[in-house]
Design an enzyme around this catalytic site. Structure first.
Site, short mmCIF file in Angstrom:
data_model
loop_
_atom_site.label_atom_id
_atom_site.label_comp_id
_atom_site.label_asym_id
_atom_site.label_seq_id
_atom_site.Cartn_x
_atom_site.Cartn_y
_atom_site.Cartn_z
N PRO A 246 -2.60 2.81 21.84
CG PRO A 246 -2.81 0.60 22.56
CD PRO A 246 -3.49 1.92 22.61
CG ASP B 113 -6.40 0.66 -0.17
OD1 ASP B 113 -5.63 1.63 -0.05
OD2 ASP B 113 -6.31 -0.37 0.54
CG ASP C 178 -3.34 4.07 -0.95
OD1 ASP C 178 -4.06 3.86 -1.94
OD2 ASP C 178 -3.29 3.27 0.01
CD GLU D 290 -9.35 3.70 8.66
OE1 GLU D 290 -9.03 3.39 9.82
OE2 GLU D 290 -8.75 3.29 7.66
CB ALA D 291 -9.36 11.14 9.14
CG ASN D 292 -6.76 6.53 6.17
OD1 ASN D 292 -7.75 6.31 5.46
ND2 ASN D 292 -6.25 5.60 6.95
CB SER E 56 -0.96 -0.05 1.18
OG SER E 56 -1.88 1.00 1.11
#
Length: 541
Positions: A498, A280, A276, A370-372, A64
């Site tokens: 984490p 995706d 990316d 997702e924010a990404n 990716s």
């Protein structure tokens, strides 16, 4: 099962001494030279999974958005979903087994997962453009062949294309034709149908600059271009002919650094997007008249799609439930806008696509991003059936039109997984149909200033969280400290979690100004450092 052949072939793909890897949300990912044995063994696992489910399984060779020197592999389940969590555990066991244990572990998996050895196995393979991918996908083929599985090697494909192909195959073509042409035809036909309805708004709306991260996206968009309607003019940058994959470019780079990629000349008010490395994820951006850079991330993409779908669902007059699924990283402004202005329910889940996808399946129409920039829309079987029926049989003209637009949206969206190509076409269609510029889209709400930091710790497991990772349960005293710090700032929130892969704790903060978001992030990072066993020097502001 021919264990002699297995032994012979396995010796050709030896496991480096002392290497242990974990199968996570992204499958396996590490330096390419450490992956040969993993690929061979994932070929084995894909055959076992295929026999267990009597379905075609996918194996995608990609890392990716990681650097070009890395590679990775992930398995795709029958309906194009990610590998079932119980099999992630088998993948990890098989990957880390010593040579002499391989036979025993395969036998154990067969027993635990009730694998019928007599069944046929079928595997689809795809790979990205990394220099190491071709050789590594050959190792996958070795693994499939030694257990007598059938395979179809699709060669260079985007990750979402492989998910789509697997889903088509296992639905006997109901989802579409299991070929790349089938994918291009289905998407372009739906897109063309949608664009037809748009108020013709001059040529300038249709130009789009695309940063392809020097990856597979460029190759596949070039193949798809002949299928596009002539109103759409895409301009490809970072197409992989000159530079390295993901190097100073791609959706991840743009999102993290909040600036345009190298190799793309950004003029004021031009609409641009970045994929990316395996196509995706997608983010949009533009530069305003003053030269200020504006990022439009996954939260704003989800909001645009939700506004559009909500209007259409209201027009068809059905009681279909629309919901948006986010993670704790979603900007507070987006959550507020969706819940208070748009009146759409928002659900927060743990980080990781599988959690978002799973939750989105609970609604008639579930939007998740997702924010990404990784995300898609899921339509329940019942909702899809209802919409297609209305598009065919509804007598009321306006309702029928709305149903037909919804039907085209269903066909344009890749429901198996986030897909940059499909998401881009969805966004372009919505902007055209609503007559919106990229600036108007951006102005729907203003993001709260935020900051992401990470703190090195001796052991990430000392932090445990609850409430979709928004509150820390351990170590004692940490959450109380965070609560006290948050009270000092306006419109603020903060959480720590984490990392899934390394001994670091990730910190996210929001506040009314960038200065306050930064100050809060620094104070929280000091609290983590002191209460959760920070390593090295204390964090500096």
């Amino acid at each position: 099962m021919d264990f002699e052949a297995l032994k012979k072939y396995s010796a050709l793909h030896p496991k480096p001494a002392g290497l242990t890897l974990q199968y996570g949300t992204a499958g396996f990912r590490t330096r390419a030279e450490q992956l040969d044995h993993i690929m061979f063994r994932m070929g084995l696992l894909a055959v076992l999974r295929s026999k267990a489910l009597v379905s075609t399984i996918g194996v995608m060779v990609t890392a990716s958005h990681n650097p070009e020197e890395d590679n990775g592999v992930k398995l795709v389940d029958p309906l194009g979903e990610m590998l079932h969590p119980s099999w992630e555990e088998y993948a990890t066991q098989l990957a880390n087994a010593e040579e002499q244990e391989l036979q025993k572990i395969i036998t154990e998996i067969c027993q635990r997962a009730a694998v019928d050895q007599c069944k046929d196995a079928s595997v689809f393979i795809g790979r990205d453009t990394r220099p190491s991918s071709e050789k590594l996908s050959q190792s996958v083929i070795d693994g499939i062949s030694v257990l007598g599985g059938q395979y179809h090697d699709y060669g260079l494909v985007t990750t979402p294309q492989l998910h789509y192909l697997v889903c088509c195959q296992n639905t006997q073509g109901q989802y579409g034709k299991a070929t790349l042409e089938g994918y291009y035809e289905k998407l372009s036909k739906a897109f063309t149908e949608l664009i037809k309805q748009s108020p013709s708004s001059g040529d300038s709306r249709r130009h789009l600059k695309i940063d392809c991260a020097n990856g597979i996206g460029a190759l596949k968009l070039s193949e798809m271009e002949p299928y596009f309607p002539k109103e759409v003019l895409i301009h490809l940058y970072n197409d992989g002919t000159k530079e390295k994959l993901n190097h100073f470019c791609g959706a991840d780079f743009v999102k993290v650094h909040q600036k345009p990629p190298r190799g793309l000349d950004l003029k004021p008010n031009e609409r641009c997007c970045s994929f990316d490395g395996d196509a995706d994820r997608i983010v949009y951006y533009y530069k305003d008249e003053t030269g200020h850079f504006h990022l439009i991330d996954g939260d704003k993409i989800a909001t645009l799609i939700s506004i559009f779908l909500k209007e259409l669902l209201a027009k068809v007059g059905q009681t279909l439930k629309l919901a948006v699924v986010q993670t704790a990283y979603a900007n507070g402004s987006s959550t507020r806008y969706l819940e208070e202005t748009l009146k759409v329910p928002v659900h927060c889940v743990k980080t990781g696509v599988k959690h978002l996808h799973h939750k989105a399946q609970e609604f008639d129409v579930g939007v998740y991003f997702e924010a990404n920039g990784h995300g898609t829309v899921l339509f329940s079987k019942a909702a899809e059936t209802k919409i297609r029926q209305l598009a065919k049989e509804e007598k009321d003209g306006e309702k029928k039109e709305a149903a037909k637009v919804l039907e085209s949206m269903i066909d344009l969206i890749n429901q198996t997984v986030g897909d940059a190509v499909s998401d881009m076409l969805v966004i372009e269609a919505i902007l055209a149909l609503k007559g919106l510029t990229v600036q108007q889209w951006d102005a729907i709400y203003t993001d709260l200033p935020n900051r992401l930091l990470k703190v090195q710790v001796a052991d990430r497991r000392v932090i445990d969280t609850m409430d979709a990772e928004r509150r820390a349960v351990t170590p004692p005293g940490l959450q109380e400290k965070i609560d006290a710090l948050v009270k000092k700032y306006k419109l603020s929130r903060a959480f720590v979690r984490p990392s899934g892969t390394e001994d670091v704790v990730r910190i996210y903060t929001e506040a009314d100004t960038q200065e306050n978001a930064d100050a809060l992030a620094h104070e929280v990072s000091l609290a983590v450092y002191h209460l959760a066993g920070g390593r090295g020097a204390p964090p500096q502001p």
